[in-house]
Design an enzyme around this catalytic site. Sequence first.
Site, PDB file in Angstrom:
ATOM      1  N   SER A  94      64.559   8.722  43.272  1.00  0.00           N
ATOM      2  CA  SER A  94      64.723   7.515  44.095  1.00  0.00           C
ATOM      3  C   SER A  94      64.530   6.292  43.216  1.00  0.00           C
ATOM      4  CB  SER A  94      63.678   7.507  45.220  1.00  0.00           C
ATOM      5  OG  SER A  94      63.691   6.271  45.909  1.00  0.00           O
ATOM      6  N   TYR A 137      55.071   8.058  48.171  1.00  0.00           N
ATOM      7  CA  TYR A 137      56.471   8.350  47.865  1.00  0.00           C
ATOM      8  C   TYR A 137      56.792   7.893  46.438  1.00  0.00           C
ATOM      9  CZ  TYR A 137      61.485   8.851  48.654  1.00  0.00           C
ATOM     10  OH  TYR A 137      62.802   9.241  48.576  1.00  0.00           O
TER      11      TYR A 137
END
Length: 249
Positions: A144, A155
């Site tokens: 990501s 995350y």
Amino acid sequence: MTHLPPPGPHVILTGASSGIGEATARELVGRGYRVTLAARRLERLEALRRELDTAGDRVLIVRCDVTLESDRLDLLAQARRVFGPVGVLINNAGVDSGGRRYWEQPESVSKVLETNLLAAIELSGLVLPEMLERRYGRLIHVGSVAGRIGISTLYAASKFGLRGFSLALRRELLGSGVTSSLVAPGFVRTEMTARHPFPMPGPEPVARAVARLIARPRAEVVVPGSYHAVIALAHLFPGIVDFAARRVR
């Protein structure tokens, strides 16, 4: 020496039941690959198989929680039994913490890190010996832009870690015929990003980027490419990202 893939390499794709995984499954089957699709939601996988594999010989589905060792071993055993040696592993399974601060939900710490990072490391280690023996293999990790710009704590930690793992592994594998690549999407429209109100592209461009890496491996691909400017801006002017982060929350 150039190492060419065997005819129709067998692909294992985790996190295949929705979002980027589902789009990637469609892309790969459309390109003629034999694909083992893994996810926790078996009913979603069954619907996808019915859609993509009318002849019944291109898609295997396996219910798998990638955080469980027993499930990882069972996934590989079933995949090899049906389609033979693994030519490509796509580590796509991922979760986030739902936008809440991690200290408010301590139970999410292990869930996010085990799913997004540790499972990818473990699965890669399980397929590497056969890839190295055959001198062909593709390890593709779906990271990501959050692995370059820290916003969501857990995350971002998992995706920073996955990026480091993929780039370091790539260097360790140089000359072996096995490659490690990272795909770093920006915001794309999936179940995970549904809480964000701003417009986003769908996951199809990411799926195409993943598929291209099988034929033409690269160290890292950012999708959409416009996020390169965002990454550069974040590094040069972090205060602007601070302002934007308040808006995203």
